[in-house]
Design an enzyme around this catalytic site. Structure first.
Site, PDB file in Angstrom:
ATOM      1  N   GLU A  12      -6.618   7.503   7.800  1.00 46.47           N
ATOM      2  CA  GLU A  12      -6.225   8.502   6.789  1.00 46.47           C
ATOM      3  C   GLU A  12      -4.737   8.857   6.932  1.00 46.47           C
ATOM      4  OE1 GLU A  12      -7.572   9.758   4.039  1.00 46.47           O
ATOM      5  OE2 GLU A  12      -9.303   8.469   4.319  1.00 46.47           O
ATOM      6  N   SER A  13      -3.980   8.517   5.895  1.00 40.28           N
ATOM      7  CA  SER A  13      -2.524   8.681   5.975  1.00 40.28           C
ATOM      8  C   SER A  13      -2.104  10.133   6.236  1.00 40.28           C
ATOM      9  CB  SER A  13      -1.863   8.165   4.690  1.00 40.28           C
ATOM     10  OG  SER A  13      -2.368   8.819   3.550  1.00 40.28           O
TER      11      SER A  13
ATOM     12  N   CYS B 221       0.818  -1.220   0.000  1.00 42.62           N
ATOM     13  CA  CYS B 221       0.000   0.000   0.000  1.00 42.62           C
ATOM     14  C   CYS B 221       0.856   1.279   0.000  1.00 42.62           C
ATOM     15  CB  CYS B 221      -0.916   0.011   1.214  1.00 42.62           C
ATOM     16  SG  CYS B 221      -1.862   1.536   1.312  1.00 42.62           S
TER      17      CYS B 221
ATOM     18  N   VAL C 239      -6.302   0.786   5.025  1.00 40.83           N
ATOM     19  CA  VAL C 239      -5.026   1.030   5.703  1.00 40.83           C
ATOM     20  C   VAL C 239      -4.387   2.250   5.043  1.00 40.83           C
ATOM     21  CG1 VAL C 239      -4.658  -1.387   6.351  1.00 40.83           C
ATOM     22  CG2 VAL C 239      -3.780  -0.572   4.153  1.00 40.83           C
TER      23      VAL C 239
HETATM   24  N1  LIG Z   1      -7.336   8.150   1.764  1.00 42.95           N
HETATM   25  C1  LIG Z   1      -6.795   6.969   2.386  1.00 42.95           C
HETATM   26  C2  LIG Z   1      -6.622   5.905   1.311  1.00 42.95           C
HETATM   27  C3  LIG Z   1      -6.122   4.579   1.869  1.00 42.95           C
HETATM   28  C4  LIG Z   1      -6.357   3.432   0.892  1.00 42.95           C
HETATM   29  O1  LIG Z   1      -7.046   3.569  -0.124  1.00 42.95           O
HETATM   30  N2  LIG Z   1      -5.766   2.266   1.231  1.00 42.95           N
HETATM   31  C5  LIG Z   1      -6.020   1.108   0.423  1.00 42.95           C
HETATM   32  C6  LIG Z   1      -4.803   0.219   0.300  1.00 42.95           C
HETATM   33  S1  LIG Z   1      -3.520   0.965  -0.627  1.00 42.95           S
HETATM   34  C7  LIG Z   1      -7.076   0.257   1.114  1.00 42.95           C
HETATM   35  O2  LIG Z   1      -7.018   0.065   2.304  1.00 42.95           O
HETATM   36  N3  LIG Z   1      -8.013  -0.273   0.348  1.00 42.95           N
HETATM   37  C8  LIG Z   1      -9.007  -1.150   0.860  1.00 42.95           C
HETATM   38  C9  LIG Z   1     -10.378  -0.781   0.400  1.00 42.95           C
HETATM   39  O3  LIG Z   1     -10.509   0.154  -0.412  1.00 42.95           O
HETATM   40  O4  LIG Z   1     -11.310  -1.437   0.861  1.00 42.95           O
HETATM   41  C10 LIG Z   1      -5.469   7.320   3.061  1.00 42.95           C
HETATM   42  O5  LIG Z   1      -4.793   8.267   2.642  1.00 42.95           O
HETATM   43  O6  LIG Z   1      -5.132   6.671   4.074  1.00 42.95           O
END
Ligand SMILES: N[C@@H](CCC(=O)N[C@@H](CS)C(=O)NCC(=O)O)C(=O)O
Length: 230
Positions: free
Chosen positions: A67-68, A14, A54
């Protein structure tokens, strides 16, 4: 100030997690990490994470942050010196570019997962448009906004790492077209916090992930990686 116990919940590939890992490593903040399988998320995670995504940072085994960008700002605030500008206007600008960098990740995902040749070309053009904005913004050097590493560097680095690995004539990332970003990446990619921000088996996992995309782009990019000995 004593640092809290930090537990970072991750997926191995990720790029959003990677932003937080870069921040943690750059600041030498100790943390524990758990990798989850994205296809089999445990109930405890789904209970703690409002988005099911994550990174999730569990602070002192109690409070779950998601949220990162929010996680990175929290990490930054508990461990001076700050990686965001002191000036409110400059800080707001940095936050805006950090938000825009999430669009770069989304564009990169669309490109890597393009189901057809046509979609691959469209995704490339879209992603290149985003890269051009960052190219204009990235002038000072050696870091994104000047001499010092900032949260914007931590945020953009995962995108460039993937583009560098996935070189392809159909890639939006043609370094000669983005000299500022290429120079920036050269500098940033040598930083230990960036080099050590992915798991040891990242290069084994990436082609598997791409091949599983099953469309046009994934297998092509995986084959390119194999040709270059990855
Ligand atoms: N806006 C979120 C995006 C996080 C994100 O999209 N993570 C992905 C993995 S790279 C995830 O967990 N995807 C699982 C899903 O969409 O259910 C951040 O910045 O933390």
């Amino acid at each position: 100030m004593a640092l809290p116990h930090l537990h970072l919940i991750s997926f191995p590939l990720c790029p959003f997690v990677q932003r937080s890992v870069i921040t943690l490593k750059h600041k030498n903040i100790p943390f524990e990490r758990t990798y989850l399988d994205p296809t089999a998320l445990p109930d405890w995670f789904l209970e703690k994470s409002p988005t099911g995504k994550v990174p999730l940072l569990i602070v002192d085994e109690r409070t779950a942050l998601f949220e990162s960008a929010a996680i990175n700002e929290y990490l930054d605030e508990i461990s001076p010196p700050r990686l965001l500008p002191e000036d409110p206007l400059e800080r707001a600008q940095a936050r805006a570019w950090i938000a825009l960098a999430s669009e770069m990740i989304a564009a990169q995902f669309r490109w890597m997962g393009a189901p057809t040749e046509e979609a691959f070309g469209e995704a490339r053009d879209e992603a290149a448009k985003g890269l051009r904005q960052f190219e204009k913004q990235c002038r000072a050097g050696p870091c994104f906004t000047g001499p010092d590493f900032s949260l914007l560097d931590a945020t953009v680095a995962p995108v460039l790492m993937r583009y560098e690995l996935l070189q392809d004539p159909g890639s939006p990332w043609q370094p000669a077209e983005f000299p500022n970003l290429a120079r920036w990446w050269q500098h940033i990619s040598e930083m230990p916090a960036v080099r050590e921000s992915v798991p040891d088996d990242f290069l084994a996992r990436l082609p598997r992930f791409l091949t599983n995309q099953q469309g046009f782009a994934g297998p092509r990019l995986a084959a390119g990686l194999a040709e270059r000995g990855h």
